[in-house]
Design an enzyme around this catalytic site. Structure first.
Site, PDB file in Angstrom:
ATOM      1  N   GLU A   1      -0.547  -4.889   6.426  1.00 46.59           N
ATOM      2  CA  GLU A   1      -1.602  -3.903   6.210  1.00 46.59           C
ATOM      3  C   GLU A   1      -2.581  -4.347   5.119  1.00 46.59           C
ATOM      4  O   GLU A   1      -3.324  -3.538   4.577  1.00 46.59           O
ATOM      5  CB  GLU A   1      -1.022  -2.518   5.851  1.00 46.59           C
ATOM      6  CG  GLU A   1       0.152  -2.072   6.682  1.00 46.59           C
ATOM      7  CD  GLU A   1      -0.182  -1.795   8.140  1.00 46.59           C
ATOM      8  OE1 GLU A   1      -1.341  -2.023   8.527  1.00 46.59           O
ATOM      9  OE2 GLU A   1       0.705  -1.353   8.878  1.00 46.59           O
TER      10      GLU A   1
ATOM     11  N   ASP B   1      -6.493  -7.858  14.632  1.00 48.38           N
ATOM     12  CA  ASP B   1      -5.188  -7.800  15.286  1.00 48.38           C
ATOM     13  C   ASP B   1      -5.267  -8.644  16.554  1.00 48.38           C
ATOM     14  O   ASP B   1      -6.188  -8.490  17.371  1.00 48.38           O
ATOM     15  CB  ASP B   1      -4.829  -6.362  15.667  1.00 48.38           C
ATOM     16  CG  ASP B   1      -4.399  -5.536  14.467  1.00 48.38           C
ATOM     17  OD1 ASP B   1      -3.890  -6.109  13.491  1.00 48.38           O
ATOM     18  OD2 ASP B   1      -4.574  -4.299  14.522  1.00 48.38           O
TER      19      ASP B   1
ATOM     20  N   ASP C   1       4.753   0.714  10.248  1.00 47.87           N
ATOM     21  CA  ASP C   1       4.250   1.319  11.484  1.00 47.87           C
ATOM     22  C   ASP C   1       4.524   2.809  11.563  1.00 47.87           C
ATOM     23  O   ASP C   1       3.715   3.565  12.130  1.00 47.87           O
ATOM     24  CB  ASP C   1       4.890   0.624  12.687  1.00 47.87           C
ATOM     25  CG  ASP C   1       4.720  -0.877  12.633  1.00 47.87           C
ATOM     26  OD1 ASP C   1       3.760  -1.391  13.212  1.00 47.87           O
ATOM     27  OD2 ASP C   1       5.557  -1.537  11.979  1.00 47.87           O
TER      28      ASP C   1
END
Length: 521
Positions: free
Chosen positions: A193, A332, A450
């Site tokens: 992150e 991503d 997550d």
């Protein structure tokens, strides 16, 4: 030949960084959230993206991009259960395509024929190259110098909120896992992150990490060079938002173009995706059929636009800084194929077009080695989440998960510490304890970033909370058996939970740091 062939040397450099990650999904549900998520991403992204890189490498092109693979994803790409499930999923895709090709209306027949060709190619690729897992596929690319691989902590925790002892353990074990799978220990990582808090650079230095990713605002928007963090030699590279958002922006990014295949619209009889985006406000039932020729034209248009954007940005930063500058675009990996069907095609074309346009393309390791490093920065708390702070993982919506994580981690550390103290004796080696290993494994699964992300973003929040509490329960259950002296029961419980969560077989509780010493081992 190299990807840049010397072109553009001294005039700036471009780095493309892809971050590949999914949480541990094996044996934890199938649909709508669970293993299906893994298999969709594998078929739509991991297969075609590695195929693109392999094609370019076969032409002698090197140093194409920097590819982050989290250990928890790498574990699934090597896992026998997941490999069997993926093979079954690909076969089912082909059967659904075959069924559509035999339907009455022409649109579904065309859809079925197209999907049948795609599924057949994916099956062939999987059976020929992935039968023994993802590690051989990635090793081939590393050995060809096509990519730089980034590692990371074992199961993608939000590191700033994690107890420093478990944080250091996850990082060390994650790098060891990369060494085992790929035959090389990464010198760089994708910080999960892009989360950072002061002091983590010392842990990175201790672990042998030389560079990591942050988001652009963490460097106050000046991403023209990597920056050593505080008093360390560890370099933070920042994502250039102006260039990155050209591709992936909720309002204007390429995947939203009307000609591209629509991700959200399904033909419910076949489970295939028949439509193009058509328009941002067009209802699913009103979307036009997908047209590959229209999509191909849009790809060419967006390749040209991206190359022009990168060249303009390098010139702009060179003029501003008075020296050759670095531009880092980061995404991503799952964007390319899973979310944006045409993404792998765009990726291949843009990796050809950039050097042809005189842009020096390389990896983060190369950028560091070529001197694209500026003055040290006093990096502050940051992430790449909403607000560029920690609200996604520590905000009001997820305070229950923050408390759960703290409790579970402390339970795990206390239990393992006491068990290890009882086993240690002067002059006698400490034996490996699979119960301790599983306690740490379940605690690590509890604190995956997550779960909080999915709750904060209201994306399968129920599944995320269930998963967090399931792993927390496993940690507590084994720990309580150990604490009450029921060693045999603790072993049975550990073995049982390992049946579902047996990833990271190299995880060894004996390597858990005894204490946090401010960056010193």
């Amino acid at each position: 030949m190299t990807n840049a062939s010397g072109a553009g040397t001294g005039r700036g450099m471009f780095c493309l960084v892809l971050h590949s990650h999914l949480p541990w999904l094996a044996n934890h549900g199938r649909w709508p959230v669970g293993e299906e998520w893994l298999y969709q991403s594998w078929a739509a992204t991991y297969l075609p993206v590695t195929r693109v890189l392999r094609t370019l490498a076969a032409e002698g092109r090197t140093d194409l991009l920097t590819l982050g693979i989290t250990p928890v994803l790498a574990a699934q790409l090597d896992d026998p259960h997941c490999l069997a499930g993926m093979h079954h999923w690909l076969g089912n895709w082909q059967l659904r395509a075959h069924e559509a090709a035999g339907m009455d209306d022409q649109a579904r027949r065309d859809l079925g024929a197209r999907e049948h060709r795609l599924s057949a190619a994916a099956l062939t690729d999987f059976e020929e190259r992935w039968a023994h897992g993802g590690s051989p596929v990635l090793r081939e690319l590393v050995d060809a110098d096509a990519i730089e691989l980034l590692g990371g902590p074992l199961a993608h925790p939000f590191q700033p909120l994690l107890h420093p002892r478990l944080r250091r353990f996850q990082l060390g074990e994650g790098l060891a896992d990369a060494q085992m799978r790929w035959g090389t220990k990464p010198s760089g990582i994708w910080a999960p992150e892009c989360g950072y808090t002061p002091g983590m650079e010392l842990e990175y230095a201790d672990a042998g990490v030389r560079h990591f990713m942050v988001d652009g605002p963490a460097l106050r928007g000046d991403t023209s060079l990597g920056r050593p963090v505080r008093d360390s030699d560890v370099v933070a590279f920042g994502r250039d938002l102006q260039v990155s958002y050209r591709v992936w922006s909720p309002k204007s990014g390429y995947p939203g173009h009307g000609a591209y295949r629509d991700f959200h619209t399904y033909d419910h009889d076949t489970g295939l995706k028949p439509s193009r985006v058509t328009g941002r406000t067009v209802d699913s039932k009103d979307k036009a059929p997908y047209d590959p020729e229209l999509a191909a034209a849009a790809i060419d248009q967006h390749v040209e636009d991206f190359v022009a954007t990168v060249k303009a940005r390098i010139r702009e930063e060179n003029d501003r800084t008075g020296r050759p500058s670095l531009v880092v675009a980061a995404f991503d990996t799952e964007l390319f194929g899973h979310w944006w069907f045409e993404g792998p095609q765009w990726l291949e074309k843009v990796l050809r077009a950039l050097p042809e346009a005189g842009v020096d393309v390389g990896t983060l390791r190369q950028a560091r080695e070529k001197g694209y490093v500026g003055e040290p920065v006093d990096l502050a708390d940051s992430s790449w989440g909403s607000g560029k702070d920690w609200r996604v993982w520590a905000g009001d919506q997820v305070q229950d998960l923050v408390r759960l994580n703290d409790e579970v981690v402390q339970t795990a550390l206390d239990t393992v510490d006491k068990a290890r103290a009882g086993e240690r004796a002067p002059g006698r080696p400490e034996l490996r304890d699979r119960v301790n290993d599983q306690i740490l494994r379940e605690a690590i699964m509890t604190v995956q970033s997550d779960w909080a992300f999915m709750v904060s973003k209201d994306s399968a929040a129920g599944y995320a909370r269930e998963r967090a509490h399931k792993h927390a329960h496993a940690t507590r259950e084994i720990a309580e058996a150990v604490a009450s002296g029921h060693r045999e029961r603790a072993q049975r419980l550990a073995d049982g939970w390992n049946g579902a969560d047996g990833l990271f077989p190299g995880l060894d509780a004996r390597r858990l740091p005894d204490e946090w010493t401010g960056g010193q081992a």
